[in-house]
Scaffold this motif. Structure first.
Motif, PDB file in Angstrom:
ATOM      1  N   LEU A 372      38.241  34.185  30.767  1.00 16.76           N
ATOM      2  CA  LEU A 372      39.023  35.279  30.183  1.00 16.76           C
ATOM      3  C   LEU A 372      40.515  35.015  30.388  1.00 16.76           C
ATOM      4  CD1 LEU A 372      36.835  38.275  31.371  1.00 16.76           C
ATOM      5  CD2 LEU A 372      37.253  37.603  29.009  1.00 16.76           C
ATOM      6  N   PRO A 373      41.381  35.671  29.616  1.00 18.61           N
ATOM      7  CA  PRO A 373      42.834  35.505  29.817  1.00 18.61           C
ATOM      8  C   PRO A 373      43.215  35.820  31.262  1.00 18.61           C
ATOM      9  CG  PRO A 373      42.389  36.748  27.812  1.00 18.61           C
ATOM     10  CD  PRO A 373      41.077  36.542  28.477  1.00 18.61           C
ATOM     11  N   ASP A 374      44.286  35.175  31.692  1.00 20.05           N
ATOM     12  CA  ASP A 374      44.693  35.232  33.104  1.00 20.05           C
ATOM     13  C   ASP A 374      44.731  36.626  33.727  1.00 20.05           C
ATOM     14  OD1 ASP A 374      44.687  32.781  34.080  1.00 20.05           O
ATOM     15  OD2 ASP A 374      46.862  32.479  34.125  1.00 20.05           O
ATOM     16  N   PRO A 375      45.415  37.591  33.084  1.00 19.28           N
ATOM     17  CA  PRO A 375      45.513  38.901  33.745  1.00 19.28           C
ATOM     18  C   PRO A 375      44.138  39.532  33.990  1.00 19.28           C
ATOM     19  CG  PRO A 375      46.977  38.780  31.843  1.00 19.28           C
ATOM     20  CD  PRO A 375      46.133  37.560  31.817  1.00 19.28           C
ATOM     21  N   ILE A 376      43.271  39.394  32.985  1.00 15.02           N
ATOM     22  CA  ILE A 376      41.934  39.989  33.135  1.00 15.02           C
ATOM     23  C   ILE A 376      41.140  39.235  34.201  1.00 15.02           C
ATOM     24  CG2 ILE A 376      39.771  40.563  31.944  1.00 15.02           C
ATOM     25  CD1 ILE A 376      41.378  40.632  29.339  1.00 15.02           C
ATOM     26  N   GLU A 377      41.264  37.914  34.153  1.00 12.49           N
ATOM     27  CA  GLU A 377      40.519  37.116  35.131  1.00 12.49           C
ATOM     28  C   GLU A 377      40.990  37.430  36.553  1.00 12.49           C
ATOM     29  OE1 GLU A 377      40.635  32.891  34.586  1.00 12.49           O
ATOM     30  OE2 GLU A 377      39.318  32.588  36.306  1.00 12.49           O
ATOM     31  N   LYS A 378      42.321  37.578  36.713  1.00 12.55           N
ATOM     32  CA  LYS A 378      42.858  37.899  38.048  1.00 12.55           C
ATOM     33  C   LYS A 378      42.340  39.254  38.517  1.00 12.55           C
ATOM     34  CE  LYS A 378      46.954  35.058  38.384  1.00 12.55           C
ATOM     35  NZ  LYS A 378      48.358  34.918  38.033  1.00 12.55           N
ATOM     36  N   TRP A 379      42.283  40.199  37.577  1.00  9.34           N
ATOM     37  CA  TRP A 379      41.789  41.527  37.945  1.00  9.34           C
ATOM     38  C   TRP A 379      40.319  41.432  38.369  1.00  9.34           C
ATOM     39  CZ3 TRP A 379      38.080  44.952  35.931  1.00  9.34           C
ATOM     40  CH2 TRP A 379      38.142  46.241  36.461  1.00  9.34           C
ATOM     41  N   LEU A 380      39.575  40.641  37.608  1.00 15.69           N
ATOM     42  CA  LEU A 380      38.144  40.511  37.930  1.00 15.69           C
ATOM     43  C   LEU A 380      37.909  39.763  39.247  1.00 15.69           C
ATOM     44  CD1 LEU A 380      36.681  39.704  34.400  1.00 15.69           C
ATOM     45  CD2 LEU A 380      36.188  41.725  35.772  1.00 15.69           C
ATOM     46  N   GLN A 381      38.868  38.911  39.611  1.00 16.94           N
ATOM     47  CA  GLN A 381      38.699  38.130  40.840  1.00 16.94           C
ATOM     48  C   GLN A 381      39.172  38.881  42.087  1.00 16.94           C
ATOM     49  OE1 GLN A 381      36.968  35.416  41.144  1.00 16.94           O
ATOM     50  NE2 GLN A 381      36.589  35.419  38.946  1.00 16.94           N
ATOM     51  N   GLN A 382      39.592  40.117  41.907  1.00 18.39           N
ATOM     52  CA  GLN A 382      40.015  40.900  43.078  1.00 18.39           C
ATOM     53  C   GLN A 382      38.841  41.093  44.031  1.00 18.39           C
ATOM     54  OE1 GLN A 382      42.749  44.461  42.334  1.00 18.39           O
ATOM     55  NE2 GLN A 382      41.534  44.240  40.473  1.00 18.39           N
ATOM     56  N   PRO A 383      39.119  40.989  45.310  1.00 15.04           N
ATOM     57  CA  PRO A 383      38.009  41.192  46.244  1.00 15.04           C
ATOM     58  C   PRO A 383      37.684  42.671  46.456  1.00 15.04           C
ATOM     59  CG  PRO A 383      40.015  40.628  47.425  1.00 15.04           C
ATOM     60  CD  PRO A 383      40.347  40.582  45.971  1.00 15.04           C
ATOM     61  N   LEU A 384      36.418  42.913  46.664  1.00 13.99           N
ATOM     62  CA  LEU A 384      35.946  44.241  47.086  1.00 13.99           C
ATOM     63  C   LEU A 384      35.306  44.007  48.443  1.00 13.99           C
ATOM     64  CD1 LEU A 384      34.016  45.421  43.908  1.00 13.99           C
ATOM     65  CD2 LEU A 384      36.109  46.432  44.782  1.00 13.99           C
ATOM     66  N   TYR A 385      35.705  44.744  49.454  1.00 16.22           N
ATOM     67  CA  TYR A 385      35.222  44.432  50.797  1.00 16.22           C
ATOM     68  C   TYR A 385      34.111  45.384  51.238  1.00 16.22           C
ATOM     69  CZ  TYR A 385      38.962  41.063  51.360  1.00 16.22           C
ATOM     70  OH  TYR A 385      39.769  39.970  51.208  1.00 16.22           O
ATOM     71  N   LEU A 386      33.064  44.769  51.756  1.00  8.08           N
ATOM     72  CA  LEU A 386      32.034  45.523  52.492  1.00  8.08           C
ATOM     73  C   LEU A 386      32.354  45.264  53.961  1.00  8.08           C
ATOM     74  CD1 LEU A 386      28.663  44.620  50.705  1.00  8.08           C
ATOM     75  CD2 LEU A 386      29.715  46.864  50.849  1.00  8.08           C
ATOM     76  N   GLY A 387      33.084  46.164  54.588  1.00  7.61           N
ATOM     77  CA  GLY A 387      33.617  45.842  55.909  1.00  7.61           C
ATOM     78  C   GLY A 387      34.667  44.770  55.717  1.00  7.61           C
TER      79      GLY A 387
END
Lengths: 452, 254
Positions: A372-387
């Protein structure tokens, strides 16, 4: 009626036994028997004809015995290879363990069980109804394994996870338990419409031979496609030709091949499967076996210390593979056994098309997220933390697809059961057993004609 | 006993559906549908508990990197690598508040620890630990490299993002001199969790032990280069960000 089922039209006192089968066997020689030649010189000519499908069942059982012996041999070879590699100090990681120990364990255990079922099939021993514990047991165990593994991940951050071999059982369980939860769910929802031999053999085929066939076919397809349409191997989101090429391989070839090979075990015994519900269950078992192998052999080990993150994402993979294989088996049921079913060719083709489409969308979405285009890909690659443990936003759409597939599975199994209840065209010579009857799962009986 | 071979009593009759392929008329209740189900379920529970116990105890089954300086050893360095604290700002080495960022290139000698170039700090025994930035925060692939060089020979320890390691000397070619390759289970591959590497050398038996994320991976017997100089680098075409370094030495600054 004690000892059997009463059927309308038969005297109530007379025990009615399933087609062609009796719950006892004759002694090889009767105490009062005379040599056949004495008693009937035309004994050979008078030999009764086998029931339809019995010869086919014997052939299938013979094939099973042959492949199970091959599987045991492969398992021993893999175990020996694993030992040699362990001696060289190279097996203390999950990737090599997955590549060597998983096939060894699967081939030995699967081959052993297949040999047992194959020999019993050759001897025409009857098989009881397939049962599993309630799906909530597997859901609970899955939750326990995943939650504990997440906790262990946190505890081991500073110290390392320990030797890989000590993680191996938990790794296998994290791949197998969610898959069993799906199989148990479908089995209970369809009220267990299959024999132990049929369902387990399909699962064992799915966990042993199906992945081998899929690997070979996918390799050949990739090589042929690479020759026909050569591309570089580096993923470049700005190269549409490359993306299209990869999409073809991942979303067309892989689904066609995998959905083709997963239910082959069910298709092989399709003439013996008499109901769409049993065809679906047996096919689904093949997909569940395939998922167990793929998850533990290919994927989980790649994470090494972070294996649990991959295991979490693979929880729903059994839904994709199970439903897909079940739908393809159902499609083949309509092709082979669906005589008299309205629009059977359309129904069969529709079931298979659905499985391939579902798989193609799943695989394609995983690829498209990466280009996907960079901005979308960066958003999708954001981490979500379980602890402290990271997952990524891009995992959520894939988990969402799993939920959609679960919805389709519930819908399809519901339709199958409604069709079964309302289908007036099916042969009704043998009534469905009620709870507590000899044919209920609480007391397995010898069933089928004679051994299914 | 001979098993009864079923025969078709009337080959032309329609085949009824076997009992076992029909759904049960009523749903089954309870957790276990029958004895087989109970055995299967209990086995699943037992195996799960055993697997959890084993995985929980697993860290106690391996050797871990010592967390502090061994008795009698001196702490020579403990902090973020910076050029003002003794690290050489050679080509490819960039220092920032987050640490030392090294981009690897062919023939690069990495970013040296200057005191080790001036004194023999390592040959009497040392323990060197580095913490890496998460792989996701590095532009190129993160392949850290620890170099020990001196007297015309070198020893390299190189790792990559999936946990593969190579310990090699001089030409670093398979089949020529020391060349050991492997894969460590103690390595975070998710891209967000940082990893650490520790090397411990004991001159008594010339043993060099590699630890990743605090867990022992491998011990080798090596010939350390003469008066080795310590440097941090990255594999050719790759990058590494070192956020912290600790060096303990048996010989102190002598």
């Amino acid at each position: 009626v004690a000892g059997g089922l009463s059927v309308s039209g038969w005297p109530g006192w007379y025990p009615w036994y399933p087609y062609g089968s009796y719950p006892y066997s004759y002694p090889a020689t009767y105490p009062y028997a005379y040599p056949a030649a004495y008693y009937n010189p035309h004994a050979v000519a008078a030999r009764p004809k086998r029931a339809p499908g019995e010869t086919y069942a014997l052939v299938v059982s013979g094939i099973v015995v042959g492949f199970s012996a091959l599987s045991l041999l492969c398992g021993l070879t893999m175990a020996l290879l694993a030992l040699l590699i362990a001696r060289a100090g190279l097996l203390d990681n999950l990737l090599f363990q997955g590549a060597l120990l998983v096939p060894a364990v699967v081939a030995l255990v699967g081959g052993g069980l297949a040999l047992y079922f194959g020999v019993r099939g050759l001897l025409r021993h009857p098989s009881p109804r397939f049962t599993l514990p309630h799906p909530w047991l597997f859901v609970g165990l899955t939750a326990l394994v995943l939650a504990s593994a997440i906790l262990i991940w946190h505890l081991d951050l500073a110290s390392g996870p320990g030797p890989a071999i000590a993680l191996f059982p938990l790794e296998l369980l994290s791949g197998a338990l969610p898959a069993f939860a799906i199989l148990a769910f479908v089995s209970w929802r369809l009220r267990m419409p299959g024999t132990r031999r049929h369902v387990w053999m399909s699962l064992l085929y799915g966990i042993t031979l199906a992945p081998v066939l899929a690997l070979i076919f996918e390799l050949v397809a990739s090589i042929v496609f690479q020759i026909v349409s050569p591309i570089s191997s580096t993923l470049n989101p700005n190269d549409p030709v490359l993306i299209f090429h990869l999409l073809i391989v991942i979303s067309v070839f892989a689904p066609l091949i995998e959905e083709g090979v997963k239910p082959l075990g069910a298709i092989l015994i399709m003439p013996r499967l008499r109901t769409p519900v049993s065809a679906f269950l047996v096919g689904l078992a093949g997909g569940i076996g395939f998922d167990m192998f793929e998850t533990t052999f290919t994927y989980i080990g790649q994470g090494e210390a972070d294996w649990i993150q991959i295991a979490l994402l693979r929880v729903g993979a059994g839904l994709l593979h199970g439903l897909g294989a079940g739908m393809v088996a159902l499609g083949w049921y309509f092709f082979i056994n669906g005589k008299g079913v309205r629009l059977r060719w359309w129904k069969g083709a529709g079931c298979i098309a659905y499985a391939v489409l579902q798989h193609g969308i799943f695989n394609g979405s995983a690829l498209l997220i990466g280009v996907l285009p960079d901005p979308i890909e960066k958003w999708l690659q954001q981490p979500l933390y379980l602890g402290q443990m990271p997952l990524t936003v891009s995992d959520l759409p894939l988990l969402g697809l799993d939920v959609v597939i679960l919805g389709v599975l519930i819908f399809v199994t519901g339709r199958l059961m409604r069709s079964w209840r309302t289908d007036s065209s099916r042969p009704t010579a043998m009534p469905a057993p009620a709870e507590g009857s000899p044919a209920s799962p609480s007391e397995p009986v010898e069933v089928g004609g004679a051994a299914r | 006993m001979m098993t009864y071979t079923p025969v078709d009593p009337n080959p032309t009759s329609p085949r009824p559906i076997p009992v076992d392929e029909q759904p049960l008329a009523e749903p089954t209740g309870g957790l276990w549908p029958n004895r087989f189900g109970k055995v299967f379920g209990v086995a699943a529970i037992v195996l799960t508990l055993a697997g959890l116990l084993l995985a929980g105890l697993a860290p106690q089954l391996v050797t871990h990197a010592p967390s502090g300086a061994p008795a009698g050893w001196t702490t020579l360095y403990d902090g973020t690598p910076s050029d003002s604290a003794g690290w050489d700002a050679a080509a490819g080495c960039t220092f920032s508040h987050s640490g030392l960022d090294v981009v690897g290139a062919d023939g690069s000698n990495g970013c040296g620890y200057v005191p080790s170039q001036q004194h023999d700090l390592l040959s009497g025994g040392f323990q060197f630990s580095v913490a890496l930035a998460p792989d996701g925060s590095v532009k190129l692939a993160q392949d850290p490299e620890v170099i020990l060089a001196g007297g015309g020979s070198s020893l390299y320890v190189v790792l990559n993002q999936v946990g593969e390691y190579i310990i090699c000397d001089d030409s670093c070619q398979a089949g020529s001199g020391l060349y050991v390759i492997g894969l460590s289970v103690a390595w975070h591959t998710d891209g967000y969790t940082p990893n650490s590497v520790t090397l411990r050398y004991l001159p008594t038996d010339d043993s060099l032990t590699l630890y990743t994320d605090g867990q022992k991976v491998r011990t080798l017997h090596v010939s350390l280069p003469v008066q080795p100089e310590l440097a941090l680098g990255a594999d050719s075409g790759a990058e590494a960000i070192y956020t912290h370094a600790t060096l303990y030495s048996a010989s102190g600054g002598s």
